[in-house]
Write a protein that holds these residues in place. Structure first.
Motif, PDB file in Angstrom:
ATOM      1  N   THR A 147      11.035   5.106  -4.170  1.00  0.00           N
ATOM      2  CA  THR A 147      11.200   3.665  -4.024  1.00  0.00           C
ATOM      3  C   THR A 147       9.901   3.011  -3.566  1.00  0.00           C
ATOM      4  O   THR A 147       9.455   2.008  -4.142  1.00  0.00           O
ATOM      5  CB  THR A 147      12.305   3.381  -2.994  1.00  0.00           C
ATOM      6  N   TYR A 148       9.271   3.595  -2.548  1.00  0.00           N
ATOM      7  CA  TYR A 148       8.029   2.989  -2.041  1.00  0.00           C
ATOM      8  C   TYR A 148       6.917   3.049  -3.083  1.00  0.00           C
ATOM      9  O   TYR A 148       6.110   2.128  -3.189  1.00  0.00           O
ATOM     10  CB  TYR A 148       7.584   3.671  -0.746  1.00  0.00           C
ATOM     11  N   ILE A 158      -3.207   2.991  12.331  1.00  0.00           N
ATOM     12  CA  ILE A 158      -4.235   2.134  11.728  1.00  0.00           C
ATOM     13  C   ILE A 158      -4.060   2.075  10.211  1.00  0.00           C
ATOM     14  O   ILE A 158      -4.154   1.007   9.599  1.00  0.00           O
ATOM     15  CB  ILE A 158      -5.651   2.630  12.113  1.00  0.00           C
ATOM     16  N   LEU A 159      -3.762   3.228   9.613  1.00  0.00           N
ATOM     17  CA  LEU A 159      -3.551   3.239   8.164  1.00  0.00           C
ATOM     18  C   LEU A 159      -2.413   2.295   7.784  1.00  0.00           C
ATOM     19  O   LEU A 159      -2.512   1.516   6.834  1.00  0.00           O
ATOM     20  CB  LEU A 159      -3.256   4.656   7.672  1.00  0.00           C
ATOM     21  N   PHE A 160      -1.331   2.380   8.562  1.00  0.00           N
ATOM     22  CA  PHE A 160      -0.215   1.466   8.311  1.00  0.00           C
ATOM     23  C   PHE A 160      -0.661   0.007   8.486  1.00  0.00           C
ATOM     24  O   PHE A 160      -0.336  -0.855   7.675  1.00  0.00           O
ATOM     25  CB  PHE A 160       0.961   1.763   9.246  1.00  0.00           C
ATOM     26  N   TYR A 178      -7.989  -0.772  -3.504  1.00  0.00           N
ATOM     27  CA  TYR A 178      -8.239   0.381  -2.647  1.00  0.00           C
ATOM     28  C   TYR A 178      -7.799   0.164  -1.217  1.00  0.00           C
ATOM     29  O   TYR A 178      -7.541   1.109  -0.487  1.00  0.00           O
ATOM     30  CB  TYR A 178      -9.718   0.793  -2.737  1.00  0.00           C
ATOM     31  N   TRP A 179      -7.707  -1.084  -0.822  1.00  0.00           N
ATOM     32  CA  TRP A 179      -7.222  -1.350   0.544  1.00  0.00           C
ATOM     33  C   TRP A 179      -5.775  -0.889   0.725  1.00  0.00           C
ATOM     34  O   TRP A 179      -5.320  -0.674   1.828  1.00  0.00           O
ATOM     35  CB  TRP A 179      -7.327  -2.834   0.878  1.00  0.00           C
ATOM     36  N   ILE A 218      -2.570   4.786   1.804  1.00  0.00           N
ATOM     37  CA  ILE A 218      -1.345   5.502   1.413  1.00  0.00           C
ATOM     38  C   ILE A 218      -1.651   6.978   1.187  1.00  0.00           C
ATOM     39  O   ILE A 218      -0.911   7.859   1.635  1.00  0.00           O
ATOM     40  CB  ILE A 218      -0.723   4.876   0.152  1.00  0.00           C
ATOM     41  N   ILE A 219      -2.770   7.252   0.511  1.00  0.00           N
ATOM     42  CA  ILE A 219      -3.142   8.652   0.301  1.00  0.00           C
ATOM     43  C   ILE A 219      -3.293   9.355   1.649  1.00  0.00           C
ATOM     44  O   ILE A 219      -2.818  10.478   1.849  1.00  0.00           O
ATOM     45  CB  ILE A 219      -4.443   8.753  -0.538  1.00  0.00           C
ATOM     46  N   GLY A 220      -3.897   8.662   2.592  1.00  0.00           N
ATOM     47  CA  GLY A 220      -4.034   9.232   3.947  1.00  0.00           C
ATOM     48  C   GLY A 220      -2.683   9.553   4.554  1.00  0.00           C
ATOM     49  O   GLY A 220      -2.476  10.638   5.109  1.00  0.00           O
ATOM     50  N   LEU A 221      -1.755   8.626   4.445  1.00  0.00           N
ATOM     51  CA  LEU A 221      -0.420   8.845   5.021  1.00  0.00           C
ATOM     52  C   LEU A 221       0.282  10.022   4.351  1.00  0.00           C
ATOM     53  O   LEU A 221       0.923  10.844   5.016  1.00  0.00           O
ATOM     54  CB  LEU A 221       0.437   7.578   4.872  1.00  0.00           C
ATOM     55  N   VAL A 222       0.140  10.121   3.026  1.00  0.00           N
ATOM     56  CA  VAL A 222       0.795  11.220   2.307  1.00  0.00           C
ATOM     57  C   VAL A 222       0.244  12.562   2.784  1.00  0.00           C
ATOM     58  O   VAL A 222       0.992  13.526   2.970  1.00  0.00           O
ATOM     59  CB  VAL A 222       0.619  11.043   0.781  1.00  0.00           C
ATOM     60  N   ILE A 223      -1.057  12.610   3.016  1.00  0.00           N
ATOM     61  CA  ILE A 223      -1.654  13.857   3.498  1.00  0.00           C
ATOM     62  C   ILE A 223      -1.089  14.222   4.881  1.00  0.00           C
ATOM     63  O   ILE A 223      -0.663  15.360   5.125  1.00  0.00           O
ATOM     64  CB  ILE A 223      -3.199  13.750   3.534  1.00  0.00           C
TER      65      ILE A 223
END
Lengths: 409, 581
Positions: free
Chosen positions: A390-391, A324-326, A13-14, A19-24
Motif C-alpha cells: 500500500t505504501y 530524521i529519515l521520516f 530523491y528527497w 525510504i530506501i534507508g528505512l527499508v534497509i
C-alpha cells in the motif's frame, strides 16, 4: 504543463532515498528479530519477496499518467468497500480481529489497501469544483462516505485502522478549508463518546463543555439545540449498538478501548520495548547483539514493536536516523501537498502524508512509551506485505504527480 | 482554484510534525542517553522470562486400571553459548556425560549470530544424575536445566502397534495447532495418534525474574498471571494387560498377529503384530537407524493385525455355510459326496481327504473342500458376495487407530475389470469358496466376523479405548461405538456355531486344544502363500454357550492352522478367563 525528458529528474530523491534507508533498517531489524525464531524465520525471505513485488507496483504507478488515478478513484472506493464487507463475512480471524482474506497460499488485509482507495476517493470528491465543505449538504455527504468504511473496519475490529481513517477524515476536512464550527460539529460526537467511557461524571462534564462551546459559536438556537441533541443520541445509539453485538465482540471492542486491562499482555510488551530501547545507549548493542531482542522478550517483535529492535541494536544513533529519515519524507510531502496546483493531486499527497505520519506517531509513540498500545505497523519497516504494498503504491502515485509537475516544485 | 493555497493549513501541519519529532527526539535522548544506565541495568538484571511448566501426556490404563503406558520426568541440560564459558565443561562433565558434538557446537556458536540459541548438552537424564548439577546452575552462567515429561514404557507390555510412537511436532503442524510449543511431542501412530487431542497436555507458564544471562532470580509474586499446566486426559483402554502380555510372549520369534476381542462389546482384549518394535528405543533412533527399521524386510513398524491382507483359507467356511443355509440352498442334512475333490471345466479342485458323504456339521468339523465347492456352485457367486459384504469384508472395521487397510472383497466390477465383462462365471471363481483366490482380509476383519457369529449376529465396532478420564474434572466418560448387525436366522446360526464347536470338541481339525476347563469353538485355516510356506490361521470363540472372547491367530510361513495357530489362541483364552492349566 511540461514533462521533463530526463529520467533522473523524474524521481524525487528527497522521497526515495529516505525510504530506501528505512527499508534497509527494516530488513536488518527483521533479520535480527526472526532469525532464531522457529515460527518466524521465514519472514525475512517473505518480506524480501513483498518488497520486490511492491517495487514493481511502485514503478508502474510512478510511470502511469497522473490523471488516471482520478479516473480510478470511484471504482477503487467501491471495490474496497465491497472487500471490507467480504472480509466481514468470509474473513479469517488473526489475533482477535477478522481482518484477513486467505487465499491459501497468500493472505491479505483489505483494510490496508482500502486506505489508498479512501485517499484517492476523498481527494476526487473534495477536489470537485462544486463541493464546498462549509455547506451542510456537502459536509453530510462527506461524512457518510467516510463513515461507511470506518464502520466496516470497526466491526473487524481493527481499532488502529479506524483511528487512521478518522484522522484522514478530519485531515481532509481541514485541508478542504472547513470552518472551526464545522470541525466542532464533526468532532464533538466521537469526542463525547470517548469521554463517556470514563464514566457518567466525565460524560456530564463533556456535555457541559459542549454547551459552553455552542454559546461561544453564537449560532441560532435551532442549530445549537440540534447539534446538542445529535451528540446525546450519538452516545445512546452507540450504547445500543454495543448491546446488539455478541458478548465476545463487545469484549473485543472494550479491550481495544482500554488496553491497560491486560498488563502482562500488551502492557508487558510496552515495558519490555522501553527496556530494549533504553538499553541500546548511544551506539546500540550491535546487529543481532540485543539481548532483549535475541532472548525474545517481546513477542512478535517484527510487527508493531520493530522500532524497539532498532533502538536496542542500533542505539540512539540508529533511532534518530530513522526519525530524521521520516521527517525528511514528511516535510517533503508537505511541500508537495502545498505546491501542487492540481487540487486532486494536492489532496492525495496530503492523504499520503497523514497516513504515514500518524502511523509513525502512534507506532513510535507506543514503542517509546508516549502513546497507548494500538496495533499499528511502522511504514516501510514493520513486517507485513499488504501494508508495504500500500505504501509503495502511494509513493508511486506521488512520484507520478511529481513527474508531471516537476518544474513547479 | 488558486484561492486554495492551503498556506495556513500547511503551517499548522508543519508545526504538528515538528513538535512530534522534537518530542520523540527528547524522549529518545531521555531513554537512551540520560536513563541509559537504568535501562541497561534493567535489561541486564531485571528481565522477566516466561518459564514453561511441562505438562505430561495422558496415561494409558488397561481395562482393569493397570497402567500400561505412563510418564516419567527427565532432565535436559542446555547452555546458551553467548553466556557460557567453555572451561566450565570440565565441571559439568564430572557430573553428567556430555554429547561431544554439542560441546564442539557450543565452542563454535560462541562467535556466531546464533549464540543466544540454547544448545542441548544432554537430554533424558534421571533426577539422580542431574541432582548435583542443579546446585551449579546459578554458578555457571548460561547453564540451564529444564524438566520435561517423556513416555514411560516400563510396565511390562510391548503393545507397540496399539499404543504407537511419538514424534517431535513439525513446524508445519505447529502453525496449525496453536496449543503446542516447539519441541512438543505429537502422536505418530496407534492410539497416540488417533487420540492425540485428548492425550496432549498443555504446557503452563510461570513468570520469573532472570538476569541478562538468564540466571533465575525469583518467580514473579503476582502469580495470578501464571498459566497452570494442563495434564493430558488419561485413557482407559479395553486391553487386558495380562492377555496382551501372554499373546506377546506366544508370538515371540514368530511372524503374524493375534487379535482378541469381546464379541458383545467390540472391546479389543489383546492385539499383537509380530515382529514388533521397542517404543522406548524408537524415540532415540537417528536417521540411519530409522531408515533401517523402516526398510527392514520383516516390516516391524507395520501393523499386521490391521494392515496386512491375507487369503483367509478355510477359516471363512462358516460364513459360506451360513449363506447357503440361510438362503435355503441347503438344509442341515443336505449331503455332498467327497471323493477328494471335483472337476470343473478343465480344472481339478482338490480336497485334503476323501471325506465320503458330508453334511453341514461335518463339513465345518472336517473342513471338507468338496462340500464347499458344491455349495458355492449351488448358491452362486452373488449370494457369496452378499454374505461376505454383510460380514464386513472389503471395508475397514474403523477400529480407533488410523493404520488399517480395507482388504479386498472382489465384487463383479472387480472381475469385469480383470477378466473382462461376461468373460467369467461362478465356476471360475470356485476357489473363493475355500477362502483362496482374490479374497484378501485383515486379521481384525476376521475377528469381527467371528464376533458376529459368536454373539448371534450383532457386535460393536472394534475399539481400544473404553473411556476418557477428563483431567480437569476428573470425570470418567465412557465412549460409545456404533453397533454392527447382520440379519440371519438364529436357529441356523446355532447350527453353524455347533459345527465350529465340533472343530475342537468333536473329531475336527483342532482337537489338539480341547480343554476340560472351557469349551472353545473355532475353525482352522491355511492361507496359501506363493512365496513360501503357508500361513496358519485359527479363529475361535469361548466359552461356546456364552462367548466372552473371540481370538484370531495368524502365523506366517509355518504350515497348518491347528498345530501352530490354535495353541496360541487357547493360551490367550485361558489367560483372559483366568483359567489355570
Amino acid at each position: 504543463m511540461k514533462i521533463k525528458e530526463n529520467l533522473i529528474d523524474k524521481i524525487d530523491y528527497w522521497l526515495i532515498l529516505p525510504i530506501i534507508g528505512l527499508v534497509i533498517f527494516g530488513l536488518l531489524s527483521l533479520k535480527s528479530s526472526t532469525s532464531e525464531n522457529v515460527l518466524a524465520s521465514g519472514n525475512f525471505n517473505k518480506q524480501v519477496v513483498f518488497i520486490i513485488i511492491s517495487l514493481i507496483i511502485f514503478l508502474i504507478f510512478a510511470f502511469v499518467p497522473s490523471r488516471l488515478f482520478r479516473l480510478f478513484s470511484i471504482p477503487l472506493y467501491v471495490i474496497s468497500v465491497l472487500s471490507l464487507v467480504f472480509v466481514m463475512i468470509f474473513g479469517k480471524t488473526v489475533s482477535g480481529a477478522k481482518s484477513w482474506i486467505d487465499f491459501g497460499f497468500i493472505g491479505f488485509q483489505p483494510a490496508e489497501l482500502s486506505k489508498l482507495a479512501y485517499v484517492l476517493f476523498m481527494s476526487f470528491w473534495l477536489s470537485k469544483k462544486n463541493v464546498d465543505i462549509n455547506q451542510p449538504k456537502y459536509l453530510a455527504i462527506t461524512t457518510i462516505l467516510s463513515i461507511i468504511p470506518i464502520f466496516l473496519i470497526l466491526a473487524e475490529p481493527d481499532l488502529g485502522t479506524v483511528i487512521i481513517y478518522s484522522i484522514l477524515f478530519i485531515g481532509y476536512l481541514f485541508w478542504a478549508g472547513i470552518s472551526i464550527f464545522g470541525l466542532f460539529v464533526i468532532i464533538s460526537p466521537p469526542l463525547i463518546l470517548f469521554i463517556s467511557f470514563f464514566g457518567s461524571f466525565a460524560m456530564m462534564i463533556g456535555l457541559i463543555l459542549i454547551i459552553i462551546a455552542l454559546f461561544y459559536f453564537r449560532k441560532d438556537v435551532f442549530v445549537s439545540l440540534s447539534i446538542f441533541i445529535s451528540n446525546i443520541t450519538g452516545i445512546l445509539l452507540f450504547e445500543f449498538a454495543i448491546k446488539l453485538l455478541r458478548p465476545h465482540q463487545q469484549q473485543r471492542i472494550l479491550t481495544f478501548l482500554n488496553p491497560a486491562a491486560d498488563p502482562l499482555g500488551s502492557g508487558y510488551n510496552a515495558l519490555q520495548a522501553q527496556i530494549a530501547i533504553g538499553s541500546g545507549g548511544f551506539f546500540g548493542r550491535g546487529f543481532m547483539e540485543g539481548t532483549q531482542t535475541q532472548m525474545r522478550f517481546i513477542p512478535e517483535q517484527w510487527t508493531d514493536f520493530i522500532f524497539s529492535v532498532i533502538g536496542e541494536e542500533f542505539g540512539f544513533l540508529g533511532s534518530i536516523i530513522v526519525i530524521i529519515l521520516f521527517a525528511i519524507i514528511f516535510f517533503r510531502l508537505l511541500i508537495l501537498a502545498q505546491k501542487l496546483k492540481n487540487r486532486f493531486e494536492s489532496f492525495v499527497t496530503l492523504g499520503v502524508l497523514l497516513t504515514l505520519f500518524f502511523h509513525f506517531l502512534i507506532n513510535i509513540g507506543m514503542n517509546i512509551g508516549l502513546a497507548p498500545i494500538i496495533g499499528i505497523p511502522l511504514p516501510f519497516i514493520s513486517y507485513g506485505g499488504t501494508a508495504f504494498l500500500t505504501y509503495s503504491a502511494m509513493m508511486g502515485i506521488i512520484i507520478s504527480f511529481y513527474r508531471t509537475n516537476s518544474e513547479h516544485v | 482554484m488558486n484561492n486554495h493555497s492551503n498556506l495556513q493549513q500547511s503551517r499548522i501541519l508543519f508545526w504538528i510534525i515538528s513538535v512530534t519529532i522534537t518530542i520523540f527526539s527528547f524522549q529518545l535522548i531521555r531513554l537512551q542517553l540520560i536513563d541509559y544506565e537504568i535501562y541497561h541495568k534493567k535489561s541486564t538484571n531485571n528481565s522477566i522470562k516466561i518459564i514453561p511448566i511441562p505438562a505430561s501426556r495422558g496415561v494409558l490404563f488397561d481395562r482393569n486400571f493397570k497402567v500400561v503406558v505412563g510418564n516419567k520426568p527427565v532432565y535436559q541440560v542446555t547452555v546458551i553459548p553467548a553466556f557460557f564459558d567453555t572451561t566450565n565443561f570440565q565441571k559439568i562433565e564430572k557430573i553428567v556425560e556430555i554429547d561431544s558434538l554439542a560441546q564442539l557446537l557450543v565452542g563454535k556458536a560462541k562467535f556466531t549470530y546464533s549464540r543466544y540459541k540454547p544448545i542441548i548438552l544432554s537430554k533424558e537424564l534421571e533426577f539422580e544424575e542431574v541432582n548435583r548439577l542443579i546446585e551449579y546452575q546459578n554458578e555457571i552462567p548460561g547453564l540451564n536445566i529444564s524438566i520435561k515429561f517423556i513416555r514411560d514404557y516400563g510396565y511390562g507390555v510391548n503393545g507397540s502397534h496399539i499404543f504407537g510412537y511419538l514424534n517431535e511436532i513439525s513446524s508445519a503442524q505447529l502453525k496449525i495447532n496453536t496449543n503446542y510449543e516447539a519441541g512438543d511431542e505429537y502422536g505418530a501412530s496407534g492410539i497416540e495418534k488417533s487420540y492425540e487431542k485428548y492425550l496432549h497436555g498443555q504446557e503452563g507458564k510461570k513468570f520469573a525474574v532472570v538476569d541478562s544471562k538468564q540466571r533465575f532470580i525469583k518467580f514473579l509474586t503476582e502469580n495470578e498471571f501464571d498459566v497452570p499446566a494442563i495434564k493430558g486426559n488419561d485413557l482407559v483402554l479395553t486391553i487386558d494387560k495380562q492377555s496382551q502380555i501372554a499373546a506377546e510372549k506366544m508370538m515371540e520369534g514368530k511372524k503374524g498377529s493375534v487379535v482378541a476381542l469381546n464379541p458383545k462389546t467390540g472391546e479389543i482384549i489383546a492385539l499383537v503384530s509380530s515382529p514388533s518394535f521397542d517404543l522406548k528405543s524408537i524415540s532415540a533412533l537417528n536417521k540411519k537407524e530409522w531408515r533401517e527399521i523402516v526398510n527392514h524386510l520383516e516390516k516391524p513398524l507395520f501393523n499386521r493385525a490391521t494392515m496386512s491382507i491375507y487369503p483367509p483359507g478355510s477359516s471363512i467356511k462358516p460364513i459360506e455355510a451360513l449363506a447357503a443355509y440361510n438362503e435355503g440352498y441347503i438344509t442341515e442334512d443336505s449331503r455332498f459326496n467327497c471323493s477328494g475333490g471335483i472337476t470343473y471345466g478343465n480344472h481339478f479342485f482338490g480336497c485334503d481327504h476323501i471325506h465320503g458323504s458330508v453334511d453341514l456339521l461335518r463339513s465345518i468339523e472336517k473342513s471338507c473342500n468338496t462340500y464347499y465347492y458344491e455349495v458355492f456352485l449351488k448358491m452362486g457367486y452373488p449370494t457369496w458376495l452378499k454374505y461376505f459384504k454383510m460380514f464386513g469384508f472389503g471395508r475397514k472395521t474403523n477400529v480407533d487407530i488410523l493404520e488399517e487397510s480395507s482388504g479386498i472383497l472382489p465384487d463383479s466390477n472387480y472381475y469385469n475389470r480383470y477378466l473382462g465383462k461376461r468373460k467369467w462365471n461362478t465356476g471360475m471363481l470356485l476357489s473363493l469358496s475355500i477362502g483362496q483366490g482374490e479374497l484378501a482380509v485383515t486379521p481384525i476383519q476376521m475377528a469381527q466376523y467371528v464376533a458376529l457369529i459368536a454373539n448371534n449376529g450383532k457386535t460393536i465396532q472394534p475399539h481400544f479405548v473404553k473411556g476418557i478420564i477428563d483431567s480437569k474434572s476428573n470425570k470418567y466418560n465412557e465412549l460409545i461405538f456404533p453397533e454392527i448387525k447382520i440379519d440371519v436366522d438364529q436357529q441356523k446360526l446355532n447350527v453353524i456355531k455347533k459345527g465350529m464347536e465340533l472343530v475342537v470338541n468333536g473329531a475336527g481339525t483342532a482337537t489338539n486344544i480341547r480343554s476340560d476347563l472351557v469349551k472353545i469353538a473355532g475353525k482352522t485355516g491355511t492361507a496359501q502363500n506363493p512365496h513360501g510356506k503357508n500361513h496358519a490361521i485359527f479363529v475361535s470363540f469361548a466359552p461356546t454357550e456364552n462367548p466372552e472372547i473371540v481370538v484370531v491367530v495368524l502365523v506366517e510361513n509355518v504350515g497348518y492352522g491347528s498345530t501352530h495357530a490354535a495353541p496360541i489362541a487357547k493360551k490367550v483364552i485361558d489367560t483372559f478367563l483366568r483359567l489355570k492349566e
